[in-house]
Design a protein around this motif. Sequence first.
Motif, PDB file in Angstrom:
ATOM      1  N   ALA A 141       1.265  -1.272   0.131  1.00  0.00           N
ATOM      2  CA  ALA A 141      -0.036  -0.209   0.071  1.00  0.00           C
ATOM      3  C   ALA A 141       0.976   1.006   0.030  1.00  0.00           C
ATOM      4  N   ASP A 142       1.788   1.639   0.520  1.00  0.00           N
ATOM      5  CA  ASP A 142       3.064   2.606   1.348  1.00  0.00           C
ATOM      6  C   ASP A 142       3.724   2.363  -0.462  1.00  0.00           C
ATOM      7  N   PHE A 143       4.206   1.859  -1.471  1.00  0.00           N
ATOM      8  CA  PHE A 143       4.464   1.775  -2.899  1.00  0.00           C
ATOM      9  C   PHE A 143       3.617   2.677  -3.273  1.00  0.00           C
ATOM     10  N   ILE A 144       2.303   1.403  -3.218  1.00  0.00           N
ATOM     11  CA  ILE A 144       0.960   2.457  -4.677  1.00  0.00           C
ATOM     12  C   ILE A 144       1.446   4.069  -3.931  1.00  0.00           C
ATOM     13  N   HIS A 145       1.136   4.335  -2.918  1.00  0.00           N
ATOM     14  CA  HIS A 145       1.005   5.373  -2.658  1.00  0.00           C
ATOM     15  C   HIS A 145       1.873   6.366  -3.230  1.00  0.00           C
ATOM     16  N   THR A 146       3.027   6.239  -3.543  1.00  0.00           N
ATOM     17  CA  THR A 146       4.377   6.514  -3.798  1.00  0.00           C
ATOM     18  C   THR A 146       4.345   7.033  -5.507  1.00  0.00           C
ATOM     19  N   GLN A 147       3.194   5.764  -6.073  1.00  0.00           N
ATOM     20  CA  GLN A 147       3.036   5.916  -7.178  1.00  0.00           C
ATOM     21  C   GLN A 147       1.669   6.955  -7.992  1.00  0.00           C
ATOM     22  N   LYS A 148       1.213   6.942  -6.481  1.00  0.00           N
ATOM     23  CA  LYS A 148       0.149   8.155  -6.966  1.00  0.00           C
ATOM     24  C   LYS A 148      -0.211   9.707  -6.863  1.00  0.00           C
ATOM     25  N   ARG A 149      -0.412  10.423  -6.129  1.00  0.00           N
ATOM     26  CA  ARG A 149      -0.831  11.658  -6.482  1.00  0.00           C
ATOM     27  C   ARG A 149      -0.430  11.949  -5.382  1.00  0.00           C
ATOM     28  N   HIS A 150       0.632  13.421  -4.960  1.00  0.00           N
ATOM     29  CA  HIS A 150       1.009  13.844  -3.139  1.00  0.00           C
ATOM     30  C   HIS A 150       0.099  14.346  -2.714  1.00  0.00           C
ATOM     31  N   PRO A 151      -0.880  15.107  -1.538  1.00  0.00           N
ATOM     32  CA  PRO A 151      -1.712  14.688  -1.061  1.00  0.00           C
ATOM     33  C   PRO A 151      -1.646  16.562  -0.862  1.00  0.00           C
ATOM     34  N   LYS A 152      -0.334  16.893  -1.343  1.00  0.00           N
ATOM     35  CA  LYS A 152      -0.857  18.617  -1.231  1.00  0.00           C
ATOM     36  C   LYS A 152      -0.395  18.802  -2.371  1.00  0.00           C
ATOM     37  N   THR A 153       0.508  18.931  -3.379  1.00  0.00           N
ATOM     38  CA  THR A 153       0.214  19.480  -4.848  1.00  0.00           C
ATOM     39  C   THR A 153      -0.467  19.094  -5.566  1.00  0.00           C
ATOM     40  N   ASN A 154      -1.762  17.326  -5.441  1.00  0.00           N
ATOM     41  CA  ASN A 154      -2.240  16.526  -6.222  1.00  0.00           C
ATOM     42  C   ASN A 154      -1.545  16.395  -7.556  1.00  0.00           C
ATOM     43  N   MET A 155       0.357  16.825  -7.721  1.00  0.00           N
ATOM     44  CA  MET A 155       0.742  15.861  -8.624  1.00  0.00           C
ATOM     45  C   MET A 155       1.380  14.759  -8.335  1.00  0.00           C
ATOM     46  N   ARG A 156       2.373  14.002  -9.317  1.00  0.00           N
ATOM     47  CA  ARG A 156       2.720  12.477  -9.020  1.00  0.00           C
ATOM     48  C   ARG A 156       4.124  13.333  -9.147  1.00  0.00           C
ATOM     49  N   SER A 157       5.356  12.488  -7.249  1.00  0.00           N
ATOM     50  CA  SER A 157       6.097  12.702  -7.095  1.00  0.00           C
ATOM     51  C   SER A 157       7.693  12.207  -7.596  1.00  0.00           C
ATOM     52  N   GLY A 158       8.386  12.485  -8.130  1.00  0.00           N
ATOM     53  CA  GLY A 158       9.264  11.631  -8.294  1.00  0.00           C
ATOM     54  C   GLY A 158      10.238  11.204  -6.962  1.00  0.00           C
ATOM     55  N   ALA A 159       9.858  12.385  -6.117  1.00  0.00           N
ATOM     56  CA  ALA A 159      10.640  12.570  -4.777  1.00  0.00           C
ATOM     57  C   ALA A 159      10.233  11.165  -4.182  1.00  0.00           C
ATOM     58  N   ALA A 160       9.166  11.206  -4.285  1.00  0.00           N
ATOM     59  CA  ALA A 160       8.507   9.823  -2.499  1.00  0.00           C
ATOM     60  C   ALA A 160       8.529   8.855  -3.396  1.00  0.00           C
ATOM     61  N   MET A 161       8.436   8.254  -5.067  1.00  0.00           N
ATOM     62  CA  MET A 161       9.335   7.121  -5.679  1.00  0.00           C
ATOM     63  C   MET A 161      10.568   6.569  -5.082  1.00  0.00           C
ATOM     64  N   TRP A 162      11.527   7.877  -5.321  1.00  0.00           N
ATOM     65  CA  TRP A 162      12.596   7.059  -5.697  1.00  0.00           C
ATOM     66  C   TRP A 162      13.029   7.373  -4.112  1.00  0.00           C
ATOM     67  N   ASP A 163      13.143   8.340  -3.215  1.00  0.00           N
ATOM     68  CA  ASP A 163      12.563   7.632  -1.860  1.00  0.00           C
ATOM     69  C   ASP A 163      12.177   6.481  -1.036  1.00  0.00           C
ATOM     70  N   PHE A 164      11.219   6.340  -1.400  1.00  0.00           N
ATOM     71  CA  PHE A 164      10.899   4.947  -1.444  1.00  0.00           C
ATOM     72  C   PHE A 164      11.244   3.623  -1.376  1.00  0.00           C
ATOM     73  N   TRP A 165      12.015   3.785  -3.173  1.00  0.00           N
ATOM     74  CA  TRP A 165      12.933   2.808  -4.017  1.00  0.00           C
ATOM     75  C   TRP A 165      14.218   2.775  -2.683  1.00  0.00           C
ATOM     76  N   SER A 166      14.765   3.478  -3.014  1.00  0.00           N
ATOM     77  CA  SER A 166      15.983   3.663  -2.071  1.00  0.00           C
ATOM     78  C   SER A 166      16.181   3.171  -0.595  1.00  0.00           C
ATOM     79  N   LEU A 167      14.995   3.411   0.242  1.00  0.00           N
ATOM     80  CA  LEU A 167      14.628   2.642   1.798  1.00  0.00           C
ATOM     81  C   LEU A 167      14.169   1.169   1.181  1.00  0.00           C
ATOM     82  N   SER A 168      14.018   0.961  -0.135  1.00  0.00           N
ATOM     83  CA  SER A 168      13.845  -0.915  -0.033  1.00  0.00           C
ATOM     84  C   SER A 168      14.401  -1.485  -1.151  1.00  0.00           C
TER      85      SER A 168
END
Length: 520
Positions: A141-168
């Motif tokens: 579920a957390d991985f899928i959250h990184t692939q969806k829209r940022h709750p504030k910007t409502n845009m996809r976040s590359g930062a979130a994706m790579w943060d998750f991947w780099s911690l996994s």
Amino acid sequence: MADRNTLRTSAGAPWPNNQDSLSAGERGPLLLQDYQLIEKLAHQNRERIPERTVHAKGWGAHGKMVITEDISKYTKAKCLQKGVETPMLARFSTVAGELGAADHERDVRGFALKFYTEDGNWDMVGNNTPIFFVRDPYKFADFIHTQKRHPKTNMRSGAAMWDFWSLSPEAIHQVTILMSDRGLPQSPMHMNGYGSHTFSLWNDAGERYWVKFHYKTEQGHDFYTNEEAEKIIGKTREGYQERLFNTIENGQFPRWKFQIQVMPELDAEKCDFNPFDLTKVWPHDQFPMIDVGYIELNRNADNYFAEIENAAFSPSNVVPGISFSPDKMLQARVFSYADAHRYRLGTHYETIPVNRPLVEVHNYHKDGTMNVFGGVRTGNENAYYEPNSFADKGAAVEDRSAQEPPLKISGDAARYDHRTGYDDYSQCRVLVTKVMDEEQRQRLYKNMGGAMAGIPEFIAERWFGHLKQVDPAYEAGVRKAWNEANASGEYAANAAPITPDTPALTGGDAAGDGAQVAAE
């Protein structure tokens, strides 16, 4: 004049006028008694249903599975016996994009197959990659959250994706495939399909075998570069739908070779890797490919919504001779997929025609939304519970012959559940250094570096640390591409706010050298 069909209301009454609203006079107002207008507007308001949380954008067609080889020593499944032809439905999809997303985006593609067998429906719900980003459902579920829209910007976040991947660290193998040529196939026909998980087969003697399902495209692996895909998206967002539909409509029926890898049940305890780890492939030199048959798509849906959007695939749909494994991600999907359909389509979603099995269904499920089957579902009107006394009068009873054999492996939790000793790098190392040629590696570096552009530096450095453990040249190539992409300044989509207090620059496990994989 030729006979014409009469327009009718949903209740069956003739519809006298579909052009003009009823009104109190020439200038209105409208009358509430115009139930035909109310029905039309009410139906329009309810035309959409919830889209899939993941795999929302998809394309599909009907076809057949033909078994050409004898694998009866591995499975009693009737649909997998030599000479059997089974009708089927396929749906391909992107993982992250919403229903209106462009088809030609770099993403993992879903590869879901529904086989209408004489023993009920068998669903093979996989992807176009043999592995996945995570090995434990707690992370899904957390991985899928990184692939969806940022709750504030409502845009996809590359930062979130790579943060998750780099911690996994276990994600590095899948991310490498995603950023390679295979991450952007030209069409659904130009990609492989995989069950990805380890499943099991069992035969008439009660012997179990672990199995990997593979569907190898016979159309070839054609792909687009990012630049080519951007030009296509500028012209059409429906490139996959257009190509799949028109190919079949023109009588060119795409095919995939159906193959399996097989492991005797107790051999799982002898492996130098966890064979139930979704982030790992089975080395082909240890577990060679076995030909089974082929699948072919040869008929487009008559109604996309009814047959493709309403299609509900779940790995919980198995038939005697095919079953599950201790793969933790598979175990979670067995519940979550069916539950997603109950939410999206209704409690009795499998009574929708496209999901309905060929066999007559008797069970004790009762009432609820989408209860449209009618008649006596249990076989006897007095048998609305079980056990009951009406088996000799038609009430449905269990079939013990469909019971699969018990597991024989030890279920060693210490071996399969803790992170110590996981090797997240060596299979990826073989893929990058042995399977890919230099041109493929250069495109991989460029794709990955460009996708990382604009993300916080500490996240990039953490990811570079993982790449270096795969191969120093891999890290150097992506770092160079990242610097070049940053210099271009074209990375606004990756700059969603992320401000952690303590940036960790290292992570992951020690690299190992044991795994050897063949080109998928």
